[in-house]
Design a protein around this motif. Structure first.
Motif, mmCIF file in Angstrom:
data_model
loop_
_atom_site.group_PDB
_atom_site.id
_atom_site.type_symbol
_atom_site.label_atom_id
_atom_site.label_comp_id
_atom_site.label_asym_id
_atom_site.label_seq_id
_atom_site.Cartn_x
_atom_site.Cartn_y
_atom_site.Cartn_z
ATOM 1 N N VAL A 14 18.627 15.875 -21.228
ATOM 2 C CA VAL A 14 18.231 14.979 -20.423
ATOM 3 C C VAL A 14 17.155 15.551 -19.429
ATOM 4 C CG1 VAL A 14 18.832 13.565 -18.382
ATOM 5 C CG2 VAL A 14 20.449 13.725 -20.311
ATOM 6 N N VAL A 15 15.949 15.096 -19.100
ATOM 7 C CA VAL A 15 15.157 15.301 -17.992
ATOM 8 C C VAL A 15 14.953 13.986 -17.056
ATOM 9 C CG1 VAL A 15 12.660 15.881 -17.470
ATOM 10 C CG2 VAL A 15 13.925 16.858 -19.548
ATOM 11 N N THR A 16 15.150 14.511 -15.758
ATOM 12 C CA THR A 16 14.779 13.518 -14.740
ATOM 13 C C THR A 16 13.620 13.851 -14.203
ATOM 14 O OG1 THR A 16 15.957 14.885 -13.190
ATOM 15 C CG2 THR A 16 17.452 13.246 -14.260
ATOM 16 N N CYS A 17 12.717 12.813 -13.773
ATOM 17 C CA CYS A 17 11.452 12.924 -13.237
ATOM 18 C C CYS A 17 11.477 11.646 -11.770
ATOM 19 C CB CYS A 17 10.325 12.513 -14.101
ATOM 20 S SG CYS A 17 8.700 12.825 -13.418
ATOM 21 N N ILE A 18 12.267 12.161 -10.928
ATOM 22 C CA ILE A 18 12.551 11.116 -9.697
ATOM 23 C C ILE A 18 11.250 10.958 -8.854
ATOM 24 C CG2 ILE A 18 14.266 10.405 -8.096
ATOM 25 C CD1 ILE A 18 15.087 10.291 -11.080
ATOM 26 N N GLU A 19 10.729 10.019 -8.615
ATOM 27 C CA GLU A 19 9.507 9.660 -7.623
ATOM 28 C C GLU A 19 8.572 10.837 -7.341
ATOM 29 O OE1 GLU A 19 9.925 6.680 -5.552
ATOM 30 O OE2 GLU A 19 11.357 6.733 -7.115
ATOM 31 N N THR A 20 8.156 11.333 -8.720
ATOM 32 C CA THR A 20 7.270 12.306 -9.017
ATOM 33 C C THR A 20 5.559 11.887 -9.536
ATOM 34 O OG1 THR A 20 8.855 13.591 -9.462
ATOM 35 C CG2 THR A 20 6.784 14.460 -10.074
ATOM 36 N N ILE A 21 5.862 10.888 -10.386
ATOM 37 C CA ILE A 21 4.451 10.430 -11.008
ATOM 38 C C ILE A 21 3.476 9.860 -10.120
ATOM 39 C CG2 ILE A 21 5.602 10.563 -13.335
ATOM 40 C CD1 ILE A 21 5.397 7.574 -13.229
ATOM 41 N N GLU A 22 3.882 9.386 -9.170
ATOM 42 C CA GLU A 22 2.910 8.796 -8.148
ATOM 43 C C GLU A 22 2.078 9.623 -7.369
ATOM 44 O OE1 GLU A 22 6.923 8.951 -6.087
ATOM 45 O OE2 GLU A 22 6.342 8.557 -7.959
ATOM 46 N N HIS A 23 2.462 11.064 -7.423
ATOM 47 C CA HIS A 23 1.786 12.065 -6.513
ATOM 48 C C HIS A 23 0.945 12.887 -7.503
ATOM 49 C CE1 HIS A 23 4.511 11.918 -2.916
ATOM 50 N NE2 HIS A 23 5.618 11.572 -3.911
ATOM 51 N N LEU A 24 0.816 12.625 -8.926
ATOM 52 C CA LEU A 24 0.090 13.367 -9.743
ATOM 53 C C LEU A 24 -0.944 12.743 -10.140
ATOM 54 C CD1 LEU A 24 3.115 14.659 -11.990
ATOM 55 C CD2 LEU A 24 2.078 15.856 -10.284
ATOM 56 N N LEU A 39 10.255 19.627 -23.907
ATOM 57 C CA LEU A 39 11.398 20.106 -23.396
ATOM 58 C C LEU A 39 12.415 19.452 -23.955
ATOM 59 C CD1 LEU A 39 10.706 21.457 -19.942
ATOM 60 C CD2 LEU A 39 10.947 22.630 -21.794
ATOM 61 N N LEU A 40 12.207 18.196 -24.202
ATOM 62 C CA LEU A 40 13.390 17.200 -24.597
ATOM 63 C C LEU A 40 13.526 17.595 -26.114
ATOM 64 C CD1 LEU A 40 12.438 13.882 -22.918
ATOM 65 C CD2 LEU A 40 14.654 15.007 -22.798
ATOM 66 N N LYS A 41 15.001 17.519 -26.339
ATOM 67 C CA LYS A 41 15.597 17.480 -27.796
ATOM 68 C C LYS A 41 15.279 16.147 -28.248
ATOM 69 C CE LYS A 41 19.432 20.638 -26.932
ATOM 70 N NZ LYS A 41 21.045 20.787 -27.003
ATOM 71 N N PRO A 42 15.155 16.112 -29.661
ATOM 72 C CA PRO A 42 15.157 14.830 -30.273
ATOM 73 C C PRO A 42 16.361 14.025 -30.045
ATOM 74 C CG PRO A 42 14.362 16.555 -31.915
ATOM 75 C CD PRO A 42 15.005 17.235 -30.564
ATOM 76 N N GLY A 43 16.148 12.922 -29.527
ATOM 77 C CA GLY A 43 17.157 11.940 -29.025
ATOM 78 C C GLY A 43 17.563 12.483 -27.536
ATOM 79 N N GLY A 44 16.850 13.090 -26.989
ATOM 80 C CA GLY A 44 17.006 13.484 -25.484
ATOM 81 C C GLY A 44 16.528 12.332 -24.960
ATOM 82 N N MET A 45 17.128 12.270 -23.663
ATOM 83 C CA MET A 45 16.776 10.943 -22.605
ATOM 84 C C MET A 45 15.908 11.583 -21.509
ATOM 85 S SD MET A 45 18.543 8.642 -23.882
ATOM 86 C CE MET A 45 19.133 7.472 -22.584
ATOM 87 N N LEU A 161 10.230 1.420 -9.860
ATOM 88 C CA LEU A 161 10.346 1.367 -11.487
ATOM 89 C C LEU A 161 11.226 2.175 -11.777
ATOM 90 C CD1 LEU A 161 6.591 1.141 -12.679
ATOM 91 C CD2 LEU A 161 8.428 -0.717 -12.508
ATOM 92 N N ILE A 162 12.215 1.825 -12.541
ATOM 93 C CA ILE A 162 13.293 2.741 -13.087
ATOM 94 C C ILE A 162 13.053 2.601 -14.822
ATOM 95 C CG2 ILE A 162 15.833 3.160 -13.545
ATOM 96 C CD1 ILE A 162 14.741 2.966 -10.615
ATOM 97 N N ALA A 163 12.795 3.731 -15.359
ATOM 98 C CA ALA A 163 12.643 3.855 -16.721
ATOM 99 C C ALA A 163 13.586 4.911 -17.515
ATOM 100 C CB ALA A 163 10.966 4.258 -17.157
ATOM 101 N N ILE A 164 14.078 4.554 -18.555
ATOM 102 C CA ILE A 164 15.013 5.510 -19.442
ATOM 103 C C ILE A 164 14.308 5.375 -20.673
ATOM 104 C CG2 ILE A 164 17.191 5.809 -20.232
ATOM 105 C CD1 ILE A 164 18.326 4.252 -17.999
ATOM 106 N N GLY A 165 13.926 6.492 -21.426
ATOM 107 C CA GLY A 165 13.276 6.708 -22.447
ATOM 108 C C GLY A 165 13.976 7.883 -23.439
ATOM 109 N N ILE A 166 13.919 7.667 -24.917
ATOM 110 C CA ILE A 166 14.398 8.500 -25.800
ATOM 111 C C ILE A 166 13.588 9.047 -26.542
ATOM 112 C CG2 ILE A 166 14.907 6.819 -27.515
ATOM 113 C CD1 ILE A 166 17.602 8.364 -28.087
ATOM 114 N N LYS A 167 13.531 10.557 -26.707
ATOM 115 C CA LYS A 167 12.530 11.394 -27.274
ATOM 116 C C LYS A 167 12.595 10.998 -28.894
ATOM 117 C CE LYS A 167 9.614 14.802 -28.503
ATOM 118 N NZ LYS A 167 9.846 16.022 -28.275
ATOM 119 N N GLN A 168 11.421 10.678 -29.390
ATOM 120 C CA GLN A 168 11.449 10.410 -30.861
ATOM 121 C C GLN A 168 11.737 11.393 -31.941
ATOM 122 O OE1 GLN A 168 7.859 7.975 -31.037
ATOM 123 N NE2 GLN A 168 8.683 6.140 -30.022
#
Length: 168
Positions: A14-24, A39-45, A161-168
């Protein structure tokens, strides 16, 4: 600290990216998302949050000392649902959940309940907070002397926005 960081590929479930991308800015955002995907494992969130459809112009301020304009929270991008989904897809992360929520209302405890639960300290805190807000409105002072945090009320902010994704 830059990318890549000193972790092996596929190190995290799992990797979290909380309130960050709007600054980049775009170039750093691309590097950051590439690194998250690495950094995410396959199937990682990936759990990602950002303000939704923010009006950047509404929060721009002018500094007369350095003669520049800036966003009060240093946001450089505004995000829509489709933008976040596209961003994840571009970096081999499949969005499973992507929607807007009013995060500030979750866990918000009405002042009256807090005052009663933590009486008398809660009552004193509530009175002090409201006095500082009134003083800020009556005679606002510039940062850093101003009491910026006393007038920062999460209940009046927009949606996230809340987004949850899985590494393909």
């Amino acid at each position: 600290m830059g990318t890549p960081i000193d972790y092996e590929t596929a190190s995290f479930d799992v990797v979290t990216c909380i309130e960050t991308i709007e600054h980049l800015p775009d170039d750093i955002l691309a590097e950051t998302m590439t690194e998250i995907s690495r950094l995410l494992k396959p199937g990682g969130m990936l759990l990602l949050t950002t303000p939704h459809n923010e009006d950047l112009d509404a929060n721009m301020h002018f500094c007369p000392f350095c003669n520049s304009e800036f966003h009060r929270m240093q946001h450089v991008q505004s995000w829509q649902l489709e933008d976040v989904s596209d961003l994840m897809f571009q970096h081999k992360i499949e969005p499973l959940f992507c929607r807007d929520l009013r995060l500030a209302s979750y866990g918000y405890e009405p002042p009256a309940a807090a005052m009663l639960q933590h009486f008398p300290r809660g009552l004193l805190h509530y009175a002090k907070f409201n006095l500082l807000k009134a003083l800020d409105r009556a005679a606002p002072r510039p940062f850093p002397q101003g009491r910026v945090t006393a007038s920062y009320d999460l209940r009046n902010h927009g949606r996230n926005l809340i987004a949850i994704g899985i590494k393909q």
